[in-house]
Design a protein around this motif. Structure first.
Motif, short mmCIF file in Angstrom:
data_model
loop_
_atom_site.label_atom_id
_atom_site.label_comp_id
_atom_site.label_asym_id
_atom_site.label_seq_id
_atom_site.Cartn_x
_atom_site.Cartn_y
_atom_site.Cartn_z
N LEU A 54 23.60 64.63 96.44
CA LEU A 54 25.00 64.41 96.13
C LEU A 54 25.53 63.15 96.80
CD1 LEU A 54 26.84 67.87 96.26
CD2 LEU A 54 26.72 66.27 94.35
N SER A 55 25.15 62.95 98.04
CA SER A 55 25.61 61.78 98.78
C SER A 55 25.20 60.49 98.06
CB SER A 55 25.04 61.81 100.20
OG SER A 55 25.53 60.72 100.96
N GLN A 56 23.98 60.47 97.55
CA GLN A 56 23.50 59.28 96.84
C GLN A 56 24.27 59.08 95.54
OE1 GLN A 56 19.30 60.02 96.39
NE2 GLN A 56 18.88 59.78 98.58
N ARG A 57 24.53 60.17 94.82
CA ARG A 57 25.28 60.06 93.57
C ARG A 57 26.70 59.55 93.81
NH1 ARG A 57 25.40 65.66 90.88
NH2 ARG A 57 26.60 64.49 89.33
N ILE A 58 27.32 60.05 94.87
CA ILE A 58 28.69 59.64 95.19
C ILE A 58 28.74 58.15 95.55
CG2 ILE A 58 30.59 59.94 96.84
CD1 ILE A 58 29.67 62.92 97.03
N ALA A 59 27.78 57.74 96.37
CA ALA A 59 27.75 56.34 96.81
C ALA A 59 27.61 55.39 95.62
CB ALA A 59 26.61 56.13 97.79
N VAL A 60 26.78 55.77 94.66
CA VAL A 60 26.60 54.93 93.47
C VAL A 60 27.87 54.91 92.64
CG1 VAL A 60 25.38 54.76 91.27
CG2 VAL A 60 24.10 55.27 93.37
N ALA A 61 28.53 56.08 92.50
CA ALA A 61 29.72 56.18 91.64
C ALA A 61 30.89 55.36 92.15
CB ALA A 61 30.12 57.65 91.49
N ILE A 62 31.00 55.21 93.47
CA ILE A 62 32.18 54.51 94.02
C ILE A 62 31.79 53.19 94.69
CG2 ILE A 62 33.41 56.69 94.36
CD1 ILE A 62 32.79 56.52 97.32
N ASP A 63 30.60 52.71 94.42
CA ASP A 63 30.10 51.51 95.09
C ASP A 63 31.03 50.32 94.90
OD1 ASP A 63 27.97 49.90 96.42
OD2 ASP A 63 27.88 48.94 94.46
N GLU A 64 31.47 50.06 93.68
CA GLU A 64 32.32 48.90 93.40
C GLU A 64 33.70 49.06 94.03
OE1 GLU A 64 32.47 48.11 89.27
OE2 GLU A 64 30.33 47.66 89.08
N LEU A 65 34.17 50.31 94.13
CA LEU A 65 35.49 50.54 94.71
C LEU A 65 35.46 50.36 96.23
CD1 LEU A 65 36.57 53.71 92.68
CD2 LEU A 65 37.35 51.36 92.34
N VAL A 66 34.39 50.81 96.84
CA VAL A 66 34.30 50.76 98.31
C VAL A 66 34.11 49.33 98.80
CG1 VAL A 66 32.94 51.51 100.29
CG2 VAL A 66 33.40 53.10 98.44
N GLU A 67 33.35 48.55 98.05
CA GLU A 67 33.06 47.15 98.38
C GLU A 67 32.48 47.02 99.79
OE1 GLU A 67 36.88 45.41 97.64
OE2 GLU A 67 36.37 44.95 95.57
#
Length: 356
Positions: A54-67
């Motif tokens: 789940l942690s990996q999926r979340i990181a990918v999903a919000i990668d551009e937002l987190v910058e």
């Protein structure tokens, strides 16, 4: 600064669990700054083995937002207290009671009870086991408790549960010996069960898994009337004879308004250790057909396995090993916990004792 709205929108596209609910449903805490983003997810059922993925999926999903921000993702388990309208008392120190039942003996009900409890614990829950099979208590043996072990008693009234493999346990087997069988009539057996249930000092359990005796008699009705039960798991083999008795168990729980969490098809398939050939020794798809008949969930198909039998006889923790058997019970625990969490508990009907 990243907006919470965009973050929530991105997370809402991720789904989790068998019911494929939006992951954002379990987002309990959000901290945002120019340099960091911290997300906390709190799940109502134990699912610890899923957190890394789940942690990996979340990181990918919000990668551009987190910058450039430091991303921290945390997970927690918060199993809710049983919510029920029925006039059945809650058991002190227990959030959810799950009955493991069958219409007949010999289908692996006690083995399923022990390994389901161990698997729920491995997924992060605090779990206890009550051996309600008054006439044939086998839980102490399956959990490797030394013969002669007795629970400690407080104030000459309350039992401290015996801790075995991390589980809080209580059984009539702790109060008798192999040479002193319980030669009791139904009311005496029911009274003994309620005594060890109510006088045991259960310590903040997410789940109390109850190994029910086979059949549909006095003990089953006593439990239905006097315990606030989250639901029942029905264990059967694919064999037609076992399915006939499993139907009786389902019908009994329907009459006393206890919901069926789902069915477990035990001894579903055997894989030859020498050549890998698979054979459905007790028939095939019986559990699926029964589940479809009653519009119930088929929680798992468990293998007919030498490793499962050996671990039960030796009192060894199967979840401490690795292999197909361990994975099968882990999948069962994940599904069972989720189904209990998703139940419409608030709308459950009140208990009605039927005369027939």
């Amino acid at each position: 600064m990243i907006s919470r709205e965009k973050l929530t929108e991105a997370l809402s596209k991720l789904q989790f669990g068998t019911h494929q609910q939006p992951l954002v449903n379990w987002l309990s805490e959000t901290e945002l700054s120019d340099t960091a983003c911290r997300l906390v997810f709190s799940f109502p059922w134990p699912c610890k083995s899923q957190w890394e993925g789940l942690s990996q999926r979340i990181a990918v999903a919000i990668d551009e937002l987190v910058e450039h921000r430091d991303l921290t993702i945390e997970f927690a388990i918060s199993v809710p207290q049983l919510a029920i309208k029925a006039e059945r008392p809650l058991v002190a120190g227990v959030k959810n009671i799950i009955l493991v039942a069958s219409g007949k003996g010999g289908v692996g009900k006690s083995t399923t009870t022990v390994n389901l409890a161990l698997a729920l614990q491995a997924e992060g829950a605090k779990v206890g086991v009550l051996d309600a099979d008054i006439y044939g208590p086998s839980i102490p043996t399956m959990l490797g408790v030394a013969e002669g072990t007795r629970p400690k008693v407080q104030a000459s009234k309350h039992f401290e549960p015996v801790v075995a493999a991390g589980l809080q346990t209580m059984s009539l087997g702790y109060l008798t010996t192999e040479k002193t069988p319980a030669v009791w009539r139904g009311p005496m057996a029911s009274g003994a069960l309620m005594q060890i249930l109510e006088q045991t000092l259960w310590d903040d359990l997410d789940y109390l898994i109850v190994d029910m005796p086979p059949g549909t008699g006095d003990i089953q009705l006593t439990v239905a009337q006097k315990m606030a039960v989250s639901g029942a798991v029905i264990v059967t083999t694919p064999q037609d004879i076992a399915l006939l008795d499993a139907k009786k168990a389902i019908e009994m729980f329907a009459k006393v308004n206890i919901p069926i969490v789902g069915l477990v098809e035990n001894m579903s398939i055997h894989t030859c250790s020498a050549c890998g050939h698979q054979e459905a020794i007790f028939g095939s798809d019986g559990g699926e057909r029964l589940a479809a008949t009653y519009d119930a969930k088929l929680l798992a198909k468990l293998p007919l396995s030498l490793a499962i039998r050996q671990s039960a006889d030796a009192g060894e923790n199967l979840m401490a090993s690795s292999g197909a058997e361990q994975q099968a019970y882990q999948a069962l625990a994940l599904r069972c916990g989720e189904e209990v969490a998703m139940m419409p508990l608030a709308s459950m009907p009140e208990f009605v004792l039927l005369d027939d």
